[in-house]
Motif scaffolding. Sequence first.
Motif, PDB file in Angstrom:
ATOM      1  N   UNK A  32       0.849  -1.138  -0.062  1.00 53.67           N
ATOM      2  CA  UNK A  32       0.044  -0.004   0.041  1.00 53.67           C
ATOM      3  C   UNK A  32       0.945   1.252   0.148  1.00 53.67           C
ATOM      4  N   UNK A  33       0.246   2.305  -0.210  1.00 50.61           N
ATOM      5  CA  UNK A  33       0.915   3.474  -0.084  1.00 50.61           C
ATOM      6  C   UNK A  33       1.023   4.407  -1.404  1.00 50.61           C
ATOM      7  N   UNK A  34       0.505   3.736  -2.547  1.00 48.83           N
ATOM      8  CA  UNK A  34       0.710   4.690  -3.913  1.00 48.83           C
ATOM      9  C   UNK A  34      -0.760   5.147  -4.020  1.00 48.83           C
ATOM     10  N   UNK A  35      -0.751   5.836  -5.125  1.00 46.35           N
ATOM     11  CA  UNK A  35      -1.907   6.495  -5.726  1.00 46.35           C
ATOM     12  C   UNK A  35      -2.903   5.585  -6.507  1.00 46.35           C
ATOM     13  N   UNK A  36      -4.110   5.892  -6.114  1.00 46.91           N
ATOM     14  CA  UNK A  36      -5.171   5.148  -6.878  1.00 46.91           C
ATOM     15  C   UNK A  36      -5.156   5.185  -8.237  1.00 46.91           C
ATOM     16  N   UNK A  37      -5.438   3.882  -8.856  1.00 48.26           N
ATOM     17  CA  UNK A  37      -5.648   4.043 -10.438  1.00 48.26           C
ATOM     18  C   UNK A  37      -6.673   4.821 -10.855  1.00 48.26           C
ATOM     19  N   UNK A  38      -7.714   4.994  -9.950  1.00 49.04           N
ATOM     20  CA  UNK A  38      -8.877   5.502 -10.228  1.00 49.04           C
ATOM     21  C   UNK A  38      -9.142   6.877  -9.679  1.00 49.04           C
ATOM     22  N   UNK A  39      -8.543   7.436  -8.666  1.00 48.38           N
ATOM     23  CA  UNK A  39      -8.348   8.861  -8.172  1.00 48.38           C
ATOM     24  C   UNK A  39      -7.127   9.075  -8.006  1.00 48.38           C
ATOM     25  N   UNK A  40      -6.253   9.419  -8.757  1.00 49.74           N
ATOM     26  CA  UNK A  40      -4.863   9.577  -8.527  1.00 49.74           C
ATOM     27  C   UNK A  40      -4.528  10.532  -7.530  1.00 49.74           C
ATOM     28  N   UNK A  41      -5.492  11.399  -7.074  1.00 49.25           N
ATOM     29  CA  UNK A  41      -5.300  12.377  -5.826  1.00 49.25           C
ATOM     30  C   UNK A  41      -5.174  11.582  -4.498  1.00 49.25           C
ATOM     31  N   UNK A  42      -5.554  10.492  -4.472  1.00 49.94           N
ATOM     32  CA  UNK A  42      -5.769   9.448  -3.281  1.00 49.94           C
ATOM     33  C   UNK A  42      -4.722   8.609  -3.004  1.00 49.94           C
ATOM     34  N   UNK A  43      -3.898   8.630  -1.978  1.00 48.39           N
ATOM     35  CA  UNK A  43      -2.936   7.792  -1.721  1.00 48.39           C
ATOM     36  C   UNK A  43      -3.756   6.505  -1.055  1.00 48.39           C
ATOM     37  N   UNK A  44      -3.487   5.098  -1.433  1.00 48.36           N
ATOM     38  CA  UNK A  44      -4.021   4.238  -0.847  1.00 48.36           C
ATOM     39  C   UNK A  44      -3.514   3.645   0.122  1.00 48.36           C
ATOM     40  N   UNK A  45      -4.369   3.113   1.213  1.00 40.48           N
ATOM     41  CA  UNK A  45      -3.919   2.404   2.754  1.00 40.48           C
ATOM     42  C   UNK A  45      -3.782   0.864   2.501  1.00 40.48           C
ATOM     43  N   UNK A  46      -4.364   0.438   1.237  1.00 37.95           N
ATOM     44  CA  UNK A  46      -4.456  -0.866   1.058  1.00 37.95           C
ATOM     45  C   UNK A  46      -3.954  -1.221  -0.177  1.00 37.95           C
ATOM     46  N   UNK A  47      -3.462  -2.637  -0.524  1.00 40.15           N
ATOM     47  CA  UNK A  47      -3.092  -2.937  -1.829  1.00 40.15           C
ATOM     48  C   UNK A  47      -4.228  -3.797  -2.366  1.00 40.15           C
ATOM     49  N   UNK A  48      -4.619  -3.610  -3.538  1.00 41.01           N
ATOM     50  CA  UNK A  48      -5.891  -4.136  -4.126  1.00 41.01           C
ATOM     51  C   UNK A  48      -5.485  -5.218  -4.970  1.00 41.01           C
ATOM     52  N   UNK A  49      -6.099  -6.222  -4.994  1.00 39.92           N
ATOM     53  CA  UNK A  49      -6.001  -7.379  -6.152  1.00 39.92           C
ATOM     54  C   UNK A  49      -7.293  -8.225  -6.344  1.00 39.92           C
ATOM     55  N   UNK A  50      -7.384  -9.084  -7.214  1.00 41.94           N
ATOM     56  CA  UNK A  50      -8.500  -9.769  -7.639  1.00 41.94           C
ATOM     57  C   UNK A  50      -8.135 -11.211  -7.931  1.00 41.94           C
ATOM     58  N   UNK A  51      -9.209 -11.982  -8.168  1.00 41.08           N
ATOM     59  CA  UNK A  51      -9.152 -13.389  -8.555  1.00 41.08           C
ATOM     60  C   UNK A  51      -9.341 -13.358  -9.913  1.00 41.08           C
ATOM     61  N   UNK A  52      -9.733 -12.433 -10.815  1.00 42.94           N
ATOM     62  CA  UNK A  52     -10.104 -12.301 -12.212  1.00 42.94           C
ATOM     63  C   UNK A  52      -8.737 -11.695 -12.843  1.00 42.94           C
ATOM     64  N   UNK A  53      -8.126 -12.385 -13.775  1.00 46.16           N
ATOM     65  CA  UNK A  53      -6.834 -12.049 -14.414  1.00 46.16           C
ATOM     66  C   UNK A  53      -7.246 -10.660 -15.389  1.00 46.16           C
ATOM     67  N   UNK A  54      -8.487 -10.965 -15.856  1.00 52.42           N
ATOM     68  CA  UNK A  54      -8.853  -9.679 -16.743  1.00 52.42           C
ATOM     69  C   UNK A  54      -9.285  -8.375 -15.951  1.00 52.42           C
ATOM     70  N   UNK A  55      -9.585  -8.582 -14.811  1.00 43.55           N
ATOM     71  CA  UNK A  55     -10.075  -7.493 -13.954  1.00 43.55           C
ATOM     72  C   UNK A  55      -8.603  -6.802 -13.379  1.00 43.55           C
ATOM     73  N   UNK A  56      -7.653  -7.414 -13.296  1.00 36.89           N
ATOM     74  CA  UNK A  56      -6.118  -7.022 -13.125  1.00 36.89           C
ATOM     75  C   UNK A  56      -5.568  -6.351 -14.398  1.00 36.89           C
ATOM     76  N   UNK A  57      -6.097  -6.997 -15.466  1.00 35.99           N
ATOM     77  CA  UNK A  57      -5.647  -6.399 -16.797  1.00 35.99           C
ATOM     78  C   UNK A  57      -6.251  -5.092 -16.953  1.00 35.99           C
ATOM     79  N   UNK A  58      -7.406  -4.620 -16.652  1.00 36.16           N
ATOM     80  CA  UNK A  58      -8.017  -3.380 -16.746  1.00 36.16           C
ATOM     81  C   UNK A  58      -7.419  -2.511 -15.658  1.00 36.16           C
ATOM     82  N   UNK A  59      -7.068  -3.107 -14.367  1.00 32.78           N
ATOM     83  CA  UNK A  59      -6.596  -2.033 -13.576  1.00 32.78           C
ATOM     84  C   UNK A  59      -4.990  -1.466 -14.144  1.00 32.78           C
ATOM     85  N   UNK A  60      -4.282  -2.758 -14.715  1.00 32.44           N
ATOM     86  CA  UNK A  60      -3.032  -2.165 -15.326  1.00 32.44           C
ATOM     87  C   UNK A  60      -3.103  -1.361 -16.412  1.00 32.44           C
TER      88      UNK A  60
END
Length: 140
Positions: A26-54
Amino acid sequence: MNAAHETGPFFHGTTADLEPGDSLSAGFRSNYRPDVVMNHIYFTALRDGAGLAAELAAELAPDERAPRVYRVEPTGAFEDDPNVTDKKFPGNPTRSYRSTSPLRVVEEITDWPRLAPEALQVWRERLTARPPEERGEILN
């Protein structure tokens, strides 16, 4: 909420160039709101969902870094992502999770489907359609 019932595999999308054994935290900017530094690390059990985030992360990368998807392992407890669970979708159909503990990189996944430029533009427009103060709170 505890998501201990989920066993993976798990994926994380980013622009970071990582090797097996590296950690994501954690501690990096949100992919969806770059003005927000995230307190959590996010992940998914869906490969394609991770692809969208990437791909969304690549949109924010100032140095044109490539989007990447990694198979990851949580190193600690994790929970359903409250930003999508029951807030936007009943249950957790996106199989999205978050943790305050790091994720360990297992391997890079190279065969994930890339979005067409038009589809990526639709996502970009959805995320920026309203001013930041009207986009809703990120539960951080």
